[in-house]
Enzyme design. Structure first.
Site, PDB file in Angstrom:
ATOM      1  CD  GLU A 235      -2.838   0.773   2.587  1.00 48.83           C
ATOM      2  OE1 GLU A 235      -2.814  -0.294   3.249  1.00 48.83           O
ATOM      3  OE2 GLU A 235      -3.436   1.779   2.953  1.00 48.83           O
TER       4      GLU A 235
ATOM      5  CE  LYS B 241      -5.157  -1.313   7.620  1.00 44.37           C
ATOM      6  NZ  LYS B 241      -4.645  -0.597   6.465  1.00 44.37           N
TER       7      LYS B 241
ATOM      8  CG  ASP C 132       5.652 -14.629  14.353  1.00 46.80           C
ATOM      9  OD1 ASP C 132       4.642 -14.218  13.753  1.00 46.80           O
ATOM     10  OD2 ASP C 132       5.672 -15.661  15.031  1.00 46.80           O
TER      11      ASP C 132
ATOM     12  CG  HIS D 288      -5.436   6.522   1.118  1.00 48.64           C
ATOM     13  ND1 HIS D 288      -6.104   5.419   1.567  1.00 48.64           N
ATOM     14  CD2 HIS D 288      -4.462   6.757   2.012  1.00 48.64           C
ATOM     15  CE1 HIS D 288      -5.551   5.005   2.677  1.00 48.64           C
ATOM     16  NE2 HIS D 288      -4.562   5.808   2.979  1.00 48.64           N
TER      17      HIS D 288
END
Ligand code: MEV
Length: 403
Positions: free
Chosen positions: A69, A241, A257, A355
């Site tokens: 992204e 997020k 991880d 965006h």
């Protein structure tokens, strides 16, 4: 032969015979990847971007980010730029260890106080058995125990030194569990496995002059959005997020991880029984102060880190001086930078403007056109702020018709 026993080329042939189109892959690469995972048939690649100048604890880093992204890398760079204008971000990490759990079934002969007396000896035994961990600066640090009915829960803290430590911790837990079996009243070991409960906590803080980020009103708006994120779980999860956008991208670039960090982070976000923002932005003496604490069970060695050339290039970008504490501090600070950039976008022009500009590149890259044509289409769709595929096609047509 079972599917997993086949060579990767043979597995690919099976998939291709079923009409599945697989991307070409170099034999050597395929065979190398086959050693890293199971049932391998190909590879999935991500773009590797960088934050150019990330000023942290007085040192400038170039930070690798693997993510598809584009706005994530752009946001990290934007946040990093503001941080740098304010002297950079400060971070500290407590590399105290990761937890392991052993759960035992006990009977009436069992005595918890007697078992607890054995803990120093058990720690000694583990540290002798896993002496190489001691040589690297780690080791088994403590054992705690709690009884609930006929179950006893042991919490073992293992300092994995420069590694994430999952494998080593599991081996230590198995070793300890085998020793515990001889203790009176222990009927069986139910399990012995590491716990992803938050540990290795790392904190980043930054103090920003509103003048460097759009003025007092913008800074106050960021603080207000942060307050909303603290109170409202619908906003908190989105705020988090945005943080994980940056965190995961560095974790993936460095072969860490990210699933472990994601699950631990969710616990931290709801530690008082209410899901909240992981970050906090407040106005203090006219400055905007941001802070973020995250569990960072990460490493710079171990797992597949050494075996992966793609990951090694990330470490080359980070520089020779990197260790697990510094990497943890970088990751949390990048999370804070991504968070700030998102909050700034939301509190000013809205997220979609930035965006869509970045998404425009994806739309244009899909066009069946020359580089020159693509450049012209990109310029036009950004100018018109129309990022639809149909508009891009129409612009291309016009260019070709010489309009
Ligand atoms: C998008 O990937 C992340 C954001 O939604 C985060 C946020 O709202 O804080 C922009």
């Amino acid at each position: 032969m079972k599917f997993y026993q086949l060579k990767p080329e043979q597995r690919r042939e099976i998939l291709q015979s079923e009409g599945i189109n697989l991307e070409d892959i170099d034999d050597q690469v395929l065979n190398r990847l086959d050693k890293l995972s199971e049932n391998v048939v190909g590879q999935l690649r991500l773009p590797l971007g960088v934050v150019q100048n990330f000023l942290l604890n007085g040192q400038s880093y170039m930070v690798p980010m693997a993510v598809e992204e584009p706005s994530v890398v752009a946001a990290a760079n934007h946040g990093a730029h503001i941080f740098a204008r304010n002297g950079g971000v400060k971070a500290t990490s407590k590399r105290t260890g990761i937890y392991g759990q052993i759960v035992l079934k006990v009977n009436h002969d069992f005595s918890l106080p007697d078992l607890k007396k054995k803990f120093p000896d058990l720690i000694d035994l583990a540290n002798k058995e896993f002496a190489s961990l001691i040589r690297h600066g780690g080791g088994t640090r403590s054992i705690e125990a709690e009884r609930k009915g006929d179950l006893v829960y042991l919490k073992v803290l293992v300092d994995p030194a420069e590694a994430m430590g999952a494998n080593k911790t599991n081996s230590i837990l198995e070793f300890l569990a085998a020793k515990l079996k001889q203790f009176p009243g222990i009927e069986e070991k139910l399990f012995a496995i590491l716990s992803n409960y938050p540990s290795q906590l790392t904190k980043a803080t930054v103090t920003l002059d509103p003048k460097t980020m759009g003025g007092r009103k913008v800074a106050e708006r960021v603080a207000l959005l942060s307050k909303i994120g603290y109170e409202d779980p619908y906003r908190a999860v989105t705020n988090n997020k945005g943080i994980m956008n940056g965190v995961d991208a560095v974790l993936i670039a460095t072969g860490n991880d990210y699933r472990a960090i994601e699950s631990a982070t969710a616990v931290l976000a709801s530690q008082d029984g209410h899901y909240r923002s992981l970050s906090k932005w407040t106005m203090q003496d006219g400055k905007l102060v941001g802070e973020l604490t995250l569990p960072m069970a990460i490493g710079v060695v171990g797992g597949s880190i050494k075996a992966r050339k793609d990951v090694q290039q990330s470490f080359a970008i980070l520089g020779k001086e990197i260790n697990s504490a510094k990497l943890a501090e970088i990751i949390v600070s990048v999370g804070l930078a991504n968070n700030l950039a998102a909050l700034l976008a939301i509190s000013t022009v809205g997220i979609q403007a930035g965006h869509m500009k970045l998404q425009a590149r994806n739309i244009v890259s899909e066009l069946d056109a020359s580089d020159e044509e693509k450049k012209k289409v990109l310029a036009q769709i950004i100018k018109q702020k129309d990022y639809s595929e149909s508009y891009a096609q129409a612009v291309l047509k016009q260019i070709r018709e010489g309009k």
